[in-house]
Design a protein around this motif. Structure first.
Motif, PDB file in Angstrom:
ATOM      1  N   ILE A  33      92.738  41.591  82.182  1.00 53.84           N
ATOM      2  CA  ILE A  33      92.402  41.009  83.484  1.00 53.84           C
ATOM      3  C   ILE A  33      91.356  41.856  84.195  1.00 53.84           C
ATOM      4  CG2 ILE A  33      93.306  40.471  85.780  1.00 53.84           C
ATOM      5  CD1 ILE A  33      96.011  39.846  84.332  1.00 53.84           C
ATOM      6  N   MET A  34      91.546  43.154  84.177  1.00 56.86           N
ATOM      7  CA  MET A  34      90.601  44.052  84.850  1.00 56.86           C
ATOM      8  C   MET A  34      89.230  44.021  84.178  1.00 56.86           C
ATOM      9  SD  MET A  34      93.096  47.292  85.753  1.00 56.86           S
ATOM     10  CE  MET A  34      92.033  48.043  86.994  1.00 56.86           C
ATOM     11  N   ALA A  35      89.223  43.853  82.869  1.00 50.04           N
ATOM     12  CA  ALA A  35      87.940  43.801  82.152  1.00 50.04           C
ATOM     13  C   ALA A  35      87.109  42.603  82.581  1.00 50.04           C
ATOM     14  CB  ALA A  35      88.188  43.751  80.649  1.00 50.04           C
ATOM     15  N   ASN A  36      87.786  41.538  83.023  1.00 48.70           N
ATOM     16  CA  ASN A  36      87.088  40.333  83.459  1.00 48.70           C
ATOM     17  C   ASN A  36      87.064  40.186  84.973  1.00 48.70           C
ATOM     18  OD1 ASN A  36      86.577  39.278  80.793  1.00 48.70           O
ATOM     19  ND2 ASN A  36      88.760  38.837  80.655  1.00 48.70           N
ATOM     20  N   GLY A  37      87.511  41.220  85.678  1.00 47.89           N
ATOM     21  CA  GLY A  37      87.620  41.150  87.126  1.00 47.89           C
ATOM     22  C   GLY A  37      86.317  40.837  87.833  1.00 47.89           C
ATOM     23  N   HIS A  38      85.204  41.304  87.265  1.00 46.75           N
ATOM     24  CA  HIS A  38      83.912  41.061  87.915  1.00 46.75           C
ATOM     25  C   HIS A  38      83.591  39.580  88.009  1.00 46.75           C
ATOM     26  CE1 HIS A  38      83.035  40.926  83.589  1.00 46.75           C
ATOM     27  NE2 HIS A  38      82.003  40.183  83.899  1.00 46.75           N
ATOM     28  N   ALA A  39      84.175  38.779  87.095  1.00 46.58           N
ATOM     29  CA  ALA A  39      83.857  37.357  87.051  1.00 46.58           C
ATOM     30  C   ALA A  39      84.587  36.572  88.126  1.00 46.58           C
ATOM     31  CB  ALA A  39      84.199  36.789  85.674  1.00 46.58           C
ATOM     32  N   TYR A  40      85.846  36.949  88.421  1.00 49.38           N
ATOM     33  CA  TYR A  40      86.595  36.151  89.394  1.00 49.38           C
ATOM     34  C   TYR A  40      86.987  36.928  90.637  1.00 49.38           C
ATOM     35  CZ  TYR A  40      91.204  38.127  88.168  1.00 49.38           C
ATOM     36  OH  TYR A  40      92.276  38.958  87.976  1.00 49.38           O
ATOM     37  N   LEU A  41      86.614  38.214  90.707  1.00 47.44           N
ATOM     38  CA  LEU A  41      86.855  39.017  91.903  1.00 47.44           C
ATOM     39  C   LEU A  41      85.553  39.699  92.341  1.00 47.44           C
ATOM     40  CD1 LEU A  41      90.251  40.709  90.908  1.00 47.44           C
ATOM     41  CD2 LEU A  41      89.915  38.760  92.443  1.00 47.44           C
ATOM     42  N   PRO A  42      84.532  38.910  92.659  1.00 44.30           N
ATOM     43  CA  PRO A  42      83.243  39.507  93.037  1.00 44.30           C
ATOM     44  C   PRO A  42      83.365  40.364  94.289  1.00 44.30           C
ATOM     45  CG  PRO A  42      83.304  37.161  93.574  1.00 44.30           C
ATOM     46  CD  PRO A  42      84.505  37.439  92.731  1.00 44.30           C
ATOM     47  N   GLY A  43      82.550  41.391  94.332  1.00 44.40           N
ATOM     48  CA  GLY A  43      82.536  42.272  95.497  1.00 44.40           C
ATOM     49  C   GLY A  43      83.574  43.373  95.465  1.00 44.40           C
ATOM     50  N   THR A  44      84.340  43.480  94.369  1.00 36.78           N
ATOM     51  CA  THR A  44      85.370  44.519  94.290  1.00 36.78           C
ATOM     52  C   THR A  44      85.182  45.423  93.073  1.00 36.78           C
ATOM     53  OG1 THR A  44      86.889  43.099  93.023  1.00 36.78           O
ATOM     54  CG2 THR A  44      87.044  43.009  95.430  1.00 36.78           C
ATOM     55  N   GLY A  45      84.015  45.366  92.468  1.00 36.85           N
ATOM     56  CA  GLY A  45      83.777  46.161  91.263  1.00 36.85           C
ATOM     57  C   GLY A  45      83.831  47.654  91.482  1.00 36.85           C
ATOM     58  N   HIS A  46      83.705  48.093  92.728  1.00 39.22           N
ATOM     59  CA  HIS A  46      83.675  49.526  93.022  1.00 39.22           C
ATOM     60  C   HIS A  46      85.058  50.102  93.304  1.00 39.22           C
ATOM     61  CE1 HIS A  46      83.669  47.389  96.813  1.00 39.22           C
ATOM     62  NE2 HIS A  46      83.949  48.493  97.474  1.00 39.22           N
ATOM     63  N   VAL A  47      86.079  49.256  93.302  1.00 35.64           N
ATOM     64  CA  VAL A  47      87.438  49.740  93.597  1.00 35.64           C
ATOM     65  C   VAL A  47      88.397  49.311  92.484  1.00 35.64           C
ATOM     66  CG1 VAL A  47      87.114  49.753  96.107  1.00 35.64           C
ATOM     67  CG2 VAL A  47      87.963  47.677  94.976  1.00 35.64           C
ATOM     68  N   VAL A  48      89.487  50.066  92.330  1.00 35.15           N
ATOM     69  CA  VAL A  48      90.539  49.768  91.348  1.00 35.15           C
ATOM     70  C   VAL A  48      89.908  49.377  90.003  1.00 35.15           C
ATOM     71  CG1 VAL A  48      92.771  48.622  91.018  1.00 35.15           C
ATOM     72  CG2 VAL A  48      91.843  48.825  93.311  1.00 35.15           C
ATOM     73  N   ARG A  49      89.206  50.333  89.422  1.00 29.68           N
ATOM     74  CA  ARG A  49      88.426  50.032  88.224  1.00 29.68           C
ATOM     75  C   ARG A  49      89.190  50.252  86.924  1.00 29.68           C
ATOM     76  NH1 ARG A  49      82.640  52.842  89.190  1.00 29.68           N
ATOM     77  NH2 ARG A  49      82.175  51.596  87.327  1.00 29.68           N
ATOM     78  N   ASN A  50      90.346  50.903  86.975  1.00 27.81           N
ATOM     79  CA  ASN A  50      91.117  51.158  85.762  1.00 27.81           C
ATOM     80  C   ASN A  50      92.595  51.289  86.133  1.00 27.81           C
ATOM     81  OD1 ASN A  50      91.444  53.908  86.725  1.00 27.81           O
ATOM     82  ND2 ASN A  50      89.330  54.246  86.015  1.00 27.81           N
ATOM     83  N   LEU A  51      93.431  51.507  85.134  1.00 25.46           N
ATOM     84  CA  LEU A  51      94.869  51.575  85.378  1.00 25.46           C
ATOM     85  C   LEU A  51      95.262  52.772  86.229  1.00 25.46           C
ATOM     86  CD1 LEU A  51      96.336  50.451  81.937  1.00 25.46           C
ATOM     87  CD2 LEU A  51      96.590  49.287  84.126  1.00 25.46           C
TER      88      LEU A  51
END
Length: 247
Positions: free
Chosen positions: A143-161
């Motif tokens: 889910i996190m690997a694809n987060g940029h696709a459905y959670l735009p604008g949050t790529g700079h936070v909570v980037r890994n486990l």
């Protein structure tokens, strides 16, 4: 919002709308058992009213290759789409998730917003027969690997486990394990008792209010066109929760 007449079975309710249309709510349990009686009732309800439009909760995940495969893989919402396809009736989601997300994004801290959506996305894995920390962790990585696709604008936070665990401790200091986040935290109308952390209560209530407004506008448009609408929802999301009125 017009006359309300109960119908059998329990959980099916038809409203006659002021504009000449009608809406029938079918409250479906979270079951994917092909033998569950609700699927026969759903077909009977569909064939009895012959809707001109079908609405369902959540995203459109299509249908399976067969009736049984659709029920086993996609539940009631998928089966509603299957019936709609059989009868050449348009089927549309009750919700606009991209618009809902953008509404939340405008007023919510990015870290809290991403944490909420990640936990909500992985929460469904708790209901699988093989549910485990390992399964949830594997799913979360995907889910996190694809987060940029459905959670735009949050790529700079909570980037890994590691960041996920740290954010969870900050916002849910006594919340137990992140992979056991209770479903009640995401339920409409979540209270202090059911969701003790502001993160969940605030986002869930804001999300629910936006969804009610959006759904009401959809139904109003169908009513103006005099259509017969079948709405498939989970228990508690029917007229008793003012789904149609937006109140």
């Amino acid at each position: 919002m017009g006359d309300t007449t109960p119908a059998a079975p329990a959980g099916v309710l038809t409203q006659l709308l002021p504009g000449g249309g009608s809406v029938t709510y079918f409250e479906a349990e979270n079951s994917r058992d092909v033998q569950h009686a609700q699927f026969a009732w759903l077909r009977q309800t569909f064939e009895g009213m012959l809707p001109t439009a079908v609405l369902f909760e959540g995203v459109d995940c299509g249908t399976g290759a067969t009736e049984a495969a659709t029920i086993a893989g996609l539940g009631a919402a998928g089966y509603a789409r299957f019936l709609a396809r059989q009868y050449d009736v348009p089927a549309t989601s009750l919700d606009n998730e991209p618009a809902t997300y953008e509404h939340l994004r405008a007023t919510t801290d990015p870290e809290q917003l991403k944490l909420y959506y990640l936990l909500h996305a992985v929460q469904r894995f708790q209901h699988r027969p093989d549910a485990s920390k390992a399964l949830s962790t594997k799913a979360m990585r995907q889910i996190m690997a694809n987060g940029h696709a459905y959670l735009p604008g949050t790529g700079h936070v909570v980037r890994n486990l590691t960041a996920l665990r740290a954010a969870y401790r900050r916002h849910c200091p006594a919340g137990g394990k992140w992979w056991h986040t209770p479903a009640a935290y995401f339920a409409e109308g979540a209270s202090v008792a059911s969701a003790p952390y502001p993160l969940f209560r605030t986002i869930t209530s804001t999300r629910a209010a936006f969804r009610r407004q959006y759904r009401a506008s959809q139904l109003a448009a169908y009513d103006q066109a005099g259509q017969r609408v079948l709405v498939v929802v989970v228990p508690g999301h029917g007229p008793g929760r003012a789904l149609a009125s937006g109140r």
